[in-house]
Structures are given as structure tokens and as C-alpha cells.
Design an enzyme around this catalytic site. Structure first.
Site, short mmCIF file in Angstrom:
data_model
loop_
_atom_site.label_atom_id
_atom_site.label_comp_id
_atom_site.label_asym_id
_atom_site.label_seq_id
_atom_site.Cartn_x
_atom_site.Cartn_y
_atom_site.Cartn_z
CG HIS A 63 100.33 103.67 51.18
ND1 HIS A 63 99.95 103.08 49.99
CD2 HIS A 63 99.53 103.14 52.14
CE1 HIS A 63 98.98 102.22 50.23
NE2 HIS A 63 98.70 102.24 51.52
CB CYS A 72 99.24 100.28 42.02
SG CYS A 72 100.28 99.15 42.92
CD GLU A 102 97.11 100.13 53.97
OE1 GLU A 102 96.57 99.16 54.47
OE2 GLU A 102 97.06 100.41 52.75
CG ASP A 120 96.54 101.60 44.79
OD1 ASP A 120 97.66 101.31 44.34
OD2 ASP A 120 96.34 101.73 46.02
CB SER A 121 97.53 97.27 45.55
OG SER A 121 98.08 98.37 46.23
CB CYS A 158 105.14 103.86 47.46
SG CYS A 158 103.87 102.91 48.33
N1 DGL Z 1 99.95 100.82 45.84
C1 DGL Z 1 101.23 100.22 46.14
C2 DGL Z 1 102.32 100.96 45.34
O1 DGL Z 1 102.21 102.11 45.01
C3 DGL Z 1 101.55 100.28 47.62
C4 DGL Z 1 100.73 99.32 48.45
C5 DGL Z 1 100.98 97.88 48.06
O2 DGL Z 1 102.07 97.35 48.34
O3 DGL Z 1 100.10 97.31 47.46
O4 DGL Z 1 103.32 100.36 45.05
#
Ligand code: DGL
Length: 268
Positions: A191, A78, A157, A15-16, A189
Site C-alpha cells: 500500500h 504481499c 484503503e 496478495d492479501s 508494503c
Molecule cells: N499486502 C500487505 C503487505 O504488503 C499489506 C496489507 C495487509 O496487511 O494484508 O504486507
């Protein structure tokens, strides 16, 4: 496709940053005997505001890091990476790779009765139109209403999961979807599952929320079973978390995602 015979190899997840832990949590619950290697690109987060080219390049590099750990498959946790990079990753790398867009889209089409599905995600994911395209692939008649919610990631976050300000922001973002009377909403997403309570409160009890994390875990289980790659050991699984920057900060916020302190966090 590469013939992978190592059932004992771990599942790779990237993931990012730390949002992909929602997918890890779902995988741990569904597949308790599978080892997992997680890579969180905390040095380059967020991806949701980046260009398609950057997201593809980062996603390729992340996959290479996981391959060094002999993973048997890669889960792109992600949504922004899944939206833009999946075709490239599948072309370049010779192992099973799954993203988060398809499982969530499939579930939404199955559940929606009035054929009006909402999608909330980062700006990158919404811009890619990948959810809309995939949902239409499952059912052409389903209407898809998109809404980017860029403030949700920083709010999560920051740990502001149930503050008034978060609810206000949710009301603004979700008002057009409410007006359009969608009956199903994809949390597109990593989060957003953490904002489920607020989103549910704003959208009302008639709207079903799709948390892609549990759908992805189900898809991973199906794929591993189909490819005869399930871990046959019945011992406790091993987990490692590789992080590209600020591992201590990661550990702190990870506690909110997982509900307990993570062990095995390493800076790479
Ligand atoms: N993991 C990213 C997503 O699901 C969210 C956080 C980011 O913008 O990197 O799109």
C-alpha cells in the site's frame, strides 16, 4: 524445477487484498504482452497483523488457487507473505515463485551511499526481520533501521492519501528514521507507494524511496527471459482479478490503485 513450456500461460500474482495491484500495475507497464491472473484474498485481509503460521497457510492456499488457472509463475506481491511464506511455497510448489523482499533490498543496497537503509512495513513484515536479513546478505556493512507503520494500510484503503491526518501519522512513524539520517527508504508494503508524496515530503528530498513494485516487475522480466518463458504473442494482454470477498468494494478501491475501473473482477 518443473519444465514449463507454455509461454502463453499467464503470470499469477497474489496478495492479501488489493494492495498487490501496485505490483500488477508495474507488471502491466514493464511486460505489456503478459497475461495476468490476480488473486486478492479480501476475505482474510489484513495479513500484516496475523501470525506466521496463518500467513503461511493462507499463502499456500492462494498459490493453489492460481495453479488452477495454469499460471507459469507466481509473484507473491504481499510483503507479509513474502517475509514468512516464500521458503515453504518454493519447497511445496514446482514452478518459479518470486517475492517482493529481495528485489527491493537489492535496489536499496545499490542506491544507499551512507549505508543507512530504512524499512517501513506492516508489523508482521518487520517482526520477521526478513528485509534486514536480506539486505545484510547483499552487504553486511549496511545498517538497517526498521519501522512498522500499521495505520498506513487502513489510511490508504480509506483513500486518505493526502490528508493532514495521514501526514501527522507519517511524521510520528518516520521521526526515528529521519533522526537516524537514513538516505534510502524501502516502502516494504503493497500500500505504501500510494503514500509516496507524503512520505517524500516528511523524509525530505535527500532520501530515496524504493518502491518494490517496479523492482519486482524488473525481476519477473529477468526470470521469464532467463527461463525462456516470455509470452511471444504481440496481442493485447488479458487480465483477470479473482477476489475472495466483496468484489464490488474491491472494484471501488481498486480504481484508486489503478487510476481506472477494473474489468474482469470475479468472486471466487
Ligand atoms: N499486502 C500487505 C503487505 O504488503 C499489506 C496489507 C495487509 O496487511 O494484508 O504486507
Amino acid at each position: 524445477m518443473l519444465k514449463i513450456e507454455n509461454h502463453d500461460a499467464p503470470i499469477g500474482v497474489f496478495d492479501s487484498g488489493l494492495g498487490g495491484l501496485t505490483v500488477v500495475k508495474a507488471l502491466m507497464k514493464r511486460l505489456p504482452h503478459e497475461d495476468i491472473v490476480y488473486f486478492g484474498d479480501t476475505a482474510r485481509v489484513p495479513y500484516g497483523t496475523k501470525s506466521k503460521e496463518a500467513i503461511i497457510r493462507f499463502s499456500q492456499e492462494n498459490t493453489e488457487i492460481l495453479l488452477k488457472h495454469q499460471v507459469k509463475m507466481v509473484v507473491v506481491a504481499c510483503n507479509s507473505s513474502s517475509s514468512y511464506a516464500l521458503p515453504t511455497l518454493k519447497k511445496v510448489f514446482d514452478l518459479p515463485i518470486i517475492g517482493v523482499i529481495r528485489p527491493g533490498s537489492k535496489k536499496a543496497v545499490e542506491l544507499s551511499k551512507n549505508k543507512k537503509v530504512g524499512v517501513i512495513a506492516t508489523s508482521a513484515t518487520i517482526k520477521s526481520q526478513e528485509y534486514a536479513r536480506t539486505i545484510k546478505e547483499f552487504d553486511r556493512r549496511t545498517e538497517v533501521l526498521n519501522q512498522a507503520c500499521p495505520l498506513f494500510v487502513p489510511l490508504v484503503e480509506e483513500g486518505w492519501l493526502s490528508r493532514d491526518v495521514t501526514e501527522e501519522v507519517a511524521k510520528i512513524y518516520l521521526s526515528s528514521l529521519k533522526k537516524a539520517q537514513i538516505d534510502t527508504l524501502i516502502l516494504g508494503c503493497t500500500h505504501y507507494p500510494l503514500l509516496k508524496d507524503i512520505i517524500k515530503k516528511v523524509m525530505g528530498p535527500k532520501v530515496q524511496l524504493i518502491d518494490s513494485a517496479s523492482e519486482v516487475a524488473l525481476e519477473v522480466e529477468r526470470l521469464l527471459t532467463k527461463m525462456n518463458l516470455r509470452n511471444k504473442k504481440k496481442t493485447k494482454a488479458k487480465y483477470s482479478f479473482l477476489i475472495s470477498d466483496r468484489p464490488q468494494e474491491f472494484k471501488k478501491i481498486a480504481k484508486k490503485f489503478m487510476g481506472y475501473e477494473l474489468l474482469g473482477v470475479r468472486h471466487v
